[in-house]
Scaffold this active site. Structure first.
Site, PDB file in Angstrom:
ATOM      1  N   ASN A 114       7.965  70.819 -63.172  1.00 47.12           N
ATOM      2  CA  ASN A 114       9.326  71.059 -62.668  1.00 47.12           C
ATOM      3  C   ASN A 114      10.349  71.225 -63.787  1.00 47.12           C
ATOM      4  OD1 ASN A 114       9.325  68.429 -63.480  1.00 47.12           O
ATOM      5  ND2 ASN A 114       9.517  67.550 -61.443  1.00 47.12           N
ATOM      6  N   ARG A 251      16.563  60.024 -66.896  1.00 48.99           N
ATOM      7  CA  ARG A 251      16.366  58.828 -66.084  1.00 48.99           C
ATOM      8  C   ARG A 251      17.642  58.004 -66.101  1.00 48.99           C
ATOM      9  NH1 ARG A 251      12.956  61.160 -63.937  1.00 48.99           N
ATOM     10  NH2 ARG A 251      10.735  60.686 -63.827  1.00 48.99           N
ATOM     11  N   GLN A 280      16.073  53.637 -57.600  1.00 49.11           N
ATOM     12  CA  GLN A 280      16.049  54.713 -56.614  1.00 49.11           C
ATOM     13  C   GLN A 280      15.185  54.304 -55.431  1.00 49.11           C
ATOM     14  OE1 GLN A 280      16.637  58.573 -59.548  1.00 49.11           O
ATOM     15  NE2 GLN A 280      14.895  58.506 -58.234  1.00 49.11           N
ATOM     16  N   HIS A 299      18.307  62.435 -56.525  1.00 52.33           N
ATOM     17  CA  HIS A 299      17.276  62.939 -57.451  1.00 52.33           C
ATOM     18  C   HIS A 299      16.526  64.124 -56.828  1.00 52.33           C
ATOM     19  CE1 HIS A 299      13.996  61.636 -60.549  1.00 52.33           C
ATOM     20  NE2 HIS A 299      14.210  62.930 -60.548  1.00 52.33           N
TER      21      HIS A 299
HETATM   22  P1  NAI Z   1       8.734  66.183 -72.772  1.00 49.08           P
HETATM   23  O1  NAI Z   1       7.702  65.140 -73.033  1.00 49.08           O
HETATM   24  O2  NAI Z   1       8.371  67.616 -72.959  1.00 49.08           O
HETATM   25  O3  NAI Z   1      10.037  65.878 -73.658  1.00 49.08           O
HETATM   26  C1  NAI Z   1      10.531  64.602 -73.871  1.00 49.08           C
HETATM   27  C2  NAI Z   1      11.133  64.592 -75.259  1.00 49.08           C
HETATM   28  O4  NAI Z   1      11.779  63.336 -75.458  1.00 49.08           O
HETATM   29  C3  NAI Z   1      10.080  64.748 -76.361  1.00 49.08           C
HETATM   30  O5  NAI Z   1      10.414  65.836 -77.179  1.00 49.08           O
HETATM   31  C4  NAI Z   1      10.128  63.414 -77.080  1.00 49.08           C
HETATM   32  O6  NAI Z   1       9.877  63.524 -78.480  1.00 49.08           O
HETATM   33  C5  NAI Z   1      11.546  62.973 -76.799  1.00 49.08           C
HETATM   34  N1  NAI Z   1      11.744  61.534 -76.945  1.00 49.08           N
HETATM   35  C6  NAI Z   1      11.081  60.531 -76.315  1.00 49.08           C
HETATM   36  N2  NAI Z   1      11.545  59.354 -76.752  1.00 49.08           N
HETATM   37  C7  NAI Z   1      12.522  59.617 -77.646  1.00 49.08           C
HETATM   38  C8  NAI Z   1      13.377  58.798 -78.447  1.00 49.08           C
HETATM   39  N3  NAI Z   1      13.290  57.473 -78.434  1.00 49.08           N
HETATM   40  N4  NAI Z   1      14.271  59.410 -79.254  1.00 49.08           N
HETATM   41  C9  NAI Z   1      14.324  60.753 -79.312  1.00 49.08           C
HETATM   42  N5  NAI Z   1      13.547  61.576 -78.599  1.00 49.08           N
HETATM   43  C10 NAI Z   1      12.658  61.010 -77.763  1.00 49.08           C
HETATM   44  O7  NAI Z   1       9.225  65.921 -71.308  1.00 49.08           O
HETATM   45  P2  NAI Z   1      10.082  66.872 -70.352  1.00 49.08           P
HETATM   46  O8  NAI Z   1       9.175  67.604 -69.438  1.00 49.08           O
HETATM   47  O9  NAI Z   1      11.049  67.638 -71.175  1.00 49.08           O
HETATM   48  O10 NAI Z   1      10.850  65.770 -69.484  1.00 49.08           O
HETATM   49  C11 NAI Z   1      11.740  64.856 -70.105  1.00 49.08           C
HETATM   50  C12 NAI Z   1      12.123  63.775 -69.138  1.00 49.08           C
HETATM   51  O11 NAI Z   1      12.896  64.340 -68.100  1.00 49.08           O
HETATM   52  C13 NAI Z   1      10.920  63.139 -68.417  1.00 49.08           C
HETATM   53  O12 NAI Z   1      10.352  62.081 -69.175  1.00 49.08           O
HETATM   54  C14 NAI Z   1      11.541  62.638 -67.151  1.00 49.08           C
HETATM   55  O13 NAI Z   1      12.010  61.332 -67.331  1.00 49.08           O
HETATM   56  C15 NAI Z   1      12.723  63.574 -66.935  1.00 49.08           C
HETATM   57  N6  NAI Z   1      12.481  64.478 -65.811  1.00 49.08           N
HETATM   58  C16 NAI Z   1      13.378  64.456 -64.761  1.00 49.08           C
HETATM   59  C17 NAI Z   1      13.176  65.245 -63.658  1.00 49.08           C
HETATM   60  C18 NAI Z   1      14.161  65.285 -62.530  1.00 49.08           C
HETATM   61  O14 NAI Z   1      13.812  65.691 -61.428  1.00 49.08           O
HETATM   62  N7  NAI Z   1      15.402  64.907 -62.759  1.00 49.08           N
HETATM   63  C19 NAI Z   1      11.971  66.075 -63.520  1.00 49.08           C
HETATM   64  C20 NAI Z   1      11.180  66.138 -64.733  1.00 49.08           C
HETATM   65  C21 NAI Z   1      11.412  65.322 -65.800  1.00 49.08           C
END
Ligand code: NAI
Length: 351
Positions: A114, A251, A280, A299
């Protein structure tokens, strides 16, 4: 095998809307496949007592970030036969990953399913805040025509400085979509992009605190881990430019609930938007519902109909491999073989 899916209620017309795959009524479109393979599928909406009544003989829990089951140690204690927790969507922070790893429970999510949906929602919410859309819409609905009141808080996005916190799949898609708006873009992440990717996306690396001081708009796309929980506390929120906008589709718990309310009431930020809350579903008196100058949604960003199809297909793939005793798609794995292996989470759980 017994598979229990805890999904949002689809409402009275859900059965007539088969494309609303993610609701309990339509059970991610899995019933035929699961039952055809000789397994049991229970689809419910209650992550409390009803789920608990199934846990003693549950082998797989399917949950979703939109209507999460918090798969805590207590839940896992009640499920001695639990082998896997699958997230229909992206983000596995609702599972106690350390306990799952200790117990060799596989945790997987549908990586990438997504990310476009969320990137579009984030861009929409950036524009919603910067252009002052909601007050403008409310003016129309209430029969008014007060141009001055609306225009006094309405800006162009062009020439603004935008900071992307978390430059993973979603962050990069947000950057790609914002580039044509002629903004100056910075990003912060644990990982640096290559110079080629930075040039393609039009974004340069900056550490978090300077980025927050520099940007007119900040959009959060990091995963929720023990390191990022409460990352946006009062001090960090206050360090943002006065009059800046903050968008969070990652989140809710990355931003401290009460600190944000104080900052919004003090008028330090011009607007806050996003679609993620903690907990949530957000209770009806959650203070973010009534704080000033917000443009929150429930959400929903990652659960467009197209996204539901992609994450349902992903869950089906996981289950079929699971039934066949095969390894799940490596990109989907968050906990595997007793270790937290998901790229965005693993560093946070290294002992
Ligand atoms: P991803 O894994 O591709 O990207 C997450 C990024 O966060 C990575 O580049 C990682 O290095 C970085 N990261 C993690 N911890 C960090 C920290 N302490 N400091 C700096 N950078 C940090 O994941 P994606 O697909 O981009 O999704 C990101 C987040 O978005 C998911 O973990 C989820 O919580 C949220 N999400 C929300 C949705 C919604 O419906 N609102 C749907 C999909 C994801």
């Amino acid at each position: 095998m017994k598979i229990v899916a805890v999904l949002y209620p689809g409402g009275p017309n859900a059965k007539d809307t088969p494309e609303l795959l993610g609701c309990a009524e339509n059970a991610l479109g899995l019933r035929e496949m699961v039952e055809g393979a000789g397994h049991e599928l229970v689809a419910i909406t209650d992550p409390g007592d009803e789920l608990d009544s199934h846990l003693p003989d549950t082998n797989v829990i399917i949950t979703t970030p939109f209507w999460p089951t918090y798969v805590t140690k207590e839940k896992m204690d009640k499920a001695p036969g639990l082998q896997a927790v699958l997230t229909a969507g992206v983000g596995s922070d609702h599972v106690d990953l350390a306990v799952a790893a200790e117990r060799n429970i596989t945790v997987a999510e549908i990586t990438g399913s997504n990310v476009v949906s969320v990137a579009e929602h984030a861009v929409m919410q950036i524009l919603t805040l910067v252009r002052n859309y909601f007050p403008s819409y409310e003016e129309v609905v209430s029969g008014g025509w007060d141009i001055g009141k609306i225009a006094a808080r309405s800006h162009d996005l062009e020439d603004k400085t935008v900071g992307i916190v978390g430059m993973g799949r979603i962050g990069q898609r947000v950057a790609a979509r914002l580039k044509p708006f002629d903004v100056t873009m910075y990003y912060y992440d644990l990982m640096h992009l290559s110079t080629v990717d930075e040039a393609a996306l039009g974004a340069r690396y900056m550490r978090l605190d300077p980025l927050l001081r520099a940007c007119d708009v900040v959009t959060i796309h990091i995963s929720l881990t023990p390191q990022t929980r409460g990352l946006f506390d009062r001090q960090r929120l206050l360090s943002m430019k006065k009059g800046a906008y903050l968008i969070n589709t990652a989140r809710g718990a990355i931003v401290e609930t009460d600190a944000l309310v104080e900052i919004m009431e003090e008028g330090h930020l011009a607007g806050y938007a996003g679609d993620v809350w903690f907990p949530q579903p957000a209770p009806s008196d959650h203070p973010w519902r009534s704080m000033p100058n917000h443009a929150m949604t429930p959400h929903v960003s990652g659960t467009s109909l197209e996204a539901q199809k992609r994450y349902s297909d992903g869950i089906s793939d996981c289950l079929q491999r699971f039934f066949a005793g095969e390894q799940l798609d490596r990109d989907y794995l968050i906990v595997d073989g007793g270790r937290v292996v998901g790229a965005a989470y693993s560093y946070a759980y290294q002992s």
